[in-house]
Write an enzyme that holds these catalytic residues in place. Structure first.
Site, PDB file in Angstrom:
ATOM      1  CB  ALA A  44      -0.861   0.055   1.318  1.00  0.00           C
ATOM      2  CG  ASN A  69       0.897  -6.174   6.771  1.00  0.00           C
ATOM      3  OD1 ASN A  69       1.820  -6.942   6.862  1.00  0.00           O
ATOM      4  ND2 ASN A  69      -0.405  -6.287   6.721  1.00  0.00           N
ATOM      5  CG  HIS A  79      -0.218   4.580   5.001  1.00  0.00           C
ATOM      6  ND1 HIS A  79      -0.844   3.970   6.180  1.00  0.00           N
ATOM      7  CD2 HIS A  79      -0.864   3.896   4.031  1.00  0.00           C
ATOM      8  CE1 HIS A  79      -1.565   3.053   5.792  1.00  0.00           C
ATOM      9  NE2 HIS A  79      -1.666   2.954   4.512  1.00  0.00           N
TER      10      HIS A  79
HETATM   11  N1  NAD Z   1       1.572  -4.967   2.397  1.00  0.00           N
HETATM   12  C1  NAD Z   1       0.545  -4.376   2.367  1.00  0.00           C
HETATM   13  O1  NAD Z   1       0.604  -3.044   2.177  1.00  0.00           O
HETATM   14  C2  NAD Z   1      -0.433  -5.131   2.896  1.00  0.00           C
HETATM   15  C3  NAD Z   1      -1.847  -4.313   2.680  1.00  0.00           C
HETATM   16  C4  NAD Z   1      -3.148  -4.992   3.030  1.00  0.00           C
HETATM   17  C5  NAD Z   1      -3.113  -6.121   3.701  1.00  0.00           C
HETATM   18  N2  NAD Z   1      -1.889  -6.741   3.752  1.00  0.00           N
HETATM   19  C6  NAD Z   1      -1.847  -8.333   4.172  1.00  0.00           C
HETATM   20  O2  NAD Z   1      -2.607  -8.960   3.154  1.00  0.00           O
HETATM   21  C7  NAD Z   1      -3.573  -9.914   3.855  1.00  0.00           C
HETATM   22  C8  NAD Z   1      -4.532 -10.292   3.169  1.00  0.00           C
HETATM   23  O3  NAD Z   1      -5.268  -9.044   2.928  1.00  0.00           O
HETATM   24  P1  NAD Z   1      -6.754  -9.200   2.376  1.00  0.00           P
HETATM   25  O4  NAD Z   1      -7.573  -7.854   2.369  1.00  0.00           O
HETATM   26  O5  NAD Z   1      -6.804  -9.953   0.995  1.00  0.00           O
HETATM   27  O6  NAD Z   1      -7.559 -10.076   3.472  1.00  0.00           O
HETATM   28  P2  NAD Z   1      -8.914 -10.779   3.161  1.00  0.00           P
HETATM   29  O7  NAD Z   1      -9.517 -11.095   4.662  1.00  0.00           O
HETATM   30  O8  NAD Z   1     -10.023 -10.158   2.404  1.00  0.00           O
HETATM   31  O9  NAD Z   1      -8.580 -12.191   2.585  1.00  0.00           O
HETATM   32  C9  NAD Z   1      -7.709 -13.225   3.198  1.00  0.00           C
HETATM   33  C10 NAD Z   1      -8.148 -14.377   2.598  1.00  0.00           C
HETATM   34  O10 NAD Z   1      -7.128 -15.473   2.867  1.00  0.00           O
HETATM   35  C11 NAD Z   1      -7.732 -16.748   3.488  1.00  0.00           C
HETATM   36  N3  NAD Z   1      -7.069 -17.151   4.562  1.00  0.00           N
HETATM   37  C12 NAD Z   1      -7.012 -17.006   5.862  1.00  0.00           C
HETATM   38  N4  NAD Z   1      -6.356 -17.786   6.507  1.00  0.00           N
HETATM   39  C13 NAD Z   1      -5.720 -18.721   5.675  1.00  0.00           C
HETATM   40  C14 NAD Z   1      -4.830 -19.760   5.453  1.00  0.00           C
HETATM   41  N5  NAD Z   1      -4.271 -20.093   6.863  1.00  0.00           N
HETATM   42  N6  NAD Z   1      -4.755 -20.412   4.557  1.00  0.00           N
HETATM   43  C15 NAD Z   1      -5.175 -20.277   3.199  1.00  0.00           C
HETATM   44  N7  NAD Z   1      -6.268 -19.038   3.249  1.00  0.00           N
HETATM   45  C16 NAD Z   1      -6.335 -18.204   4.341  1.00  0.00           C
HETATM   46  C17 NAD Z   1      -9.275 -15.986   3.812  1.00  0.00           C
HETATM   47  O11 NAD Z   1     -10.250 -16.962   3.720  1.00  0.00           O
HETATM   48  C18 NAD Z   1      -9.392 -15.053   2.716  1.00  0.00           C
HETATM   49  O12 NAD Z   1     -10.045 -15.466   1.600  1.00  0.00           O
HETATM   50  C19 NAD Z   1      -3.709  -9.162   5.283  1.00  0.00           C
HETATM   51  O13 NAD Z   1      -3.885 -10.313   6.253  1.00  0.00           O
HETATM   52  C20 NAD Z   1      -2.559  -8.484   5.438  1.00  0.00           C
HETATM   53  O14 NAD Z   1      -1.773  -9.247   6.445  1.00  0.00           O
HETATM   54  C21 NAD Z   1      -0.576  -6.353   3.375  1.00  0.00           C
END
Ligand code: NAD
Length: 277
Positions: A129, A198, A228
């Protein structure tokens, strides 16, 4: 439309396509899957999807992680810190490259050490992000920063955490004014707000110090956009980046731009050129 991604000649065999699996088909993963499924990343082919919930309408089989490791050259984590903690080393040990979205998991030094020691798979973090991390990393390579801060402002519902007591959750949920819910070091921020900060961890990696980065998280009912503000001061220069991302309609905790950041990172990982890295 000619994009920056297609302007340069590939560095690798144009016929070679690396098999990519996506772990987590939520707000980020669904966007990544959609582009991969229509062949939107040159040199990459969607091989499978992993999720704890059934995923429908995807042009690739849903498999468990062990099967994904067998089928793929690259796995893209879009699932959460738990997956990184539990499976990153195993994925790399199997010779599979891992692109991580949940960068905050590596605020844990012990985990970072064990995963960095694993291989031969390669580990890559997406910038996600935020922007400016390339410049911060370049500056930090010249000389360590003296002061770095990240101030994130999000909708109150996006900062609620299971460990907060009911009174705290109520106070945050019903606030009519901006309220600071956290101020402290990046390591603590990534631990306490695993889905929300993150960004702080990404900046910490860019400046090569979790201890240096001071994080503030503000719950703001007027925060239509997630912002941010990254400020860094050091011998190389003085930097200030302000990022205002529209939240993803699928998950307001995540910015809509993140799937595209992951896809750019994937282009680098599969050896396809991007003009700006
Ligand atoms: N780097 C960045 O800037 C940034 C920004 C936003 C989110 N993120 C990270 O990305 C992750 C995902 O974000 P999102 O918005 O897509 O979340 P989300 O909740 O919309 O989707 C997460 C998906 O992962 C699945 N999941 C959960 N645990 C699992 C497991 N053990 N094995 C397989 N699948 C699993 C869930 O069922 C869901 O479909 C967040 O948890 C966060 O840590 C990073």
């Amino acid at each position: 439309m000619m994009t920056a991604i297609t302007q340069l000649q590939p560095l690798v065999d144009p016929q070679a396509r690396r098999k990519v699996g996506v772990i987590g088909a939520g707000a980020i993963g669904a966007g990544v899957i959609e582009v991969l499924a229509r062949g939107g990343v040159e040199g990459a082919e969607l091989a499978c999807v992993v999720d704890v919930h059934p995923v429908s309408g995807v042009a690739a089989p849903q498999v468990n992680l062990a099967e994904a490791i067998r089928r793929c050259d690259v796995l893209v984590e879009c699932a959460g810190q738990v997956v990184v903690r539990q499976h990153a080393a195993e994925i790399l040990e199997a010779g599979v490259d891992l692109l991580v979205s949940s960068v905050g998991a590596f605020a844990d030094d012990a985990l970072l050490d064990s995963v960095v020691a694993a291989g031969p798979g390669r580990l890559l973090f997406t910038s996600g992000a935020v922007g400016g991390v390339d410049l911060l990393a370049s500056a930090a390579a010249e000389a360590p920063f003296e002061r770095v801060s990240v101030t994130s402002r999000k909708l109150p519902t996006s900062v609620l955490q299971p460990w907060m007591d009911d009174a705290t959750q109520d106070r945050i949920r019903t606030t009519t004014e901006p309220v600071e819910v956290f101020r402290g070091p990046a390591r603590e921020a990534a631990r306490l707000f695993p889905r929300s900060l993150n960004v702080a961890a990404t900046v910490a990696f860019a400046v090569d110090s979790f201890d240096l980065v001071e994080v503030a998280l503000v719950a703001d009912p007027a925060a239509e956009l997630t912002t941010h503000v990254i400020e860094a001061d050091g011998p190389t220069g003085v930097y200030r980046f302000e990022i205002a991302n529209r939240p993803s309609p699928a998950n307001p905790r995540t910015s809509g731009v993140v799937p595209h950041a992951v896809l750019r990172s994937l282009c680098v990982l599969v050896g396809r050129p991007v003009r700006i890295v």
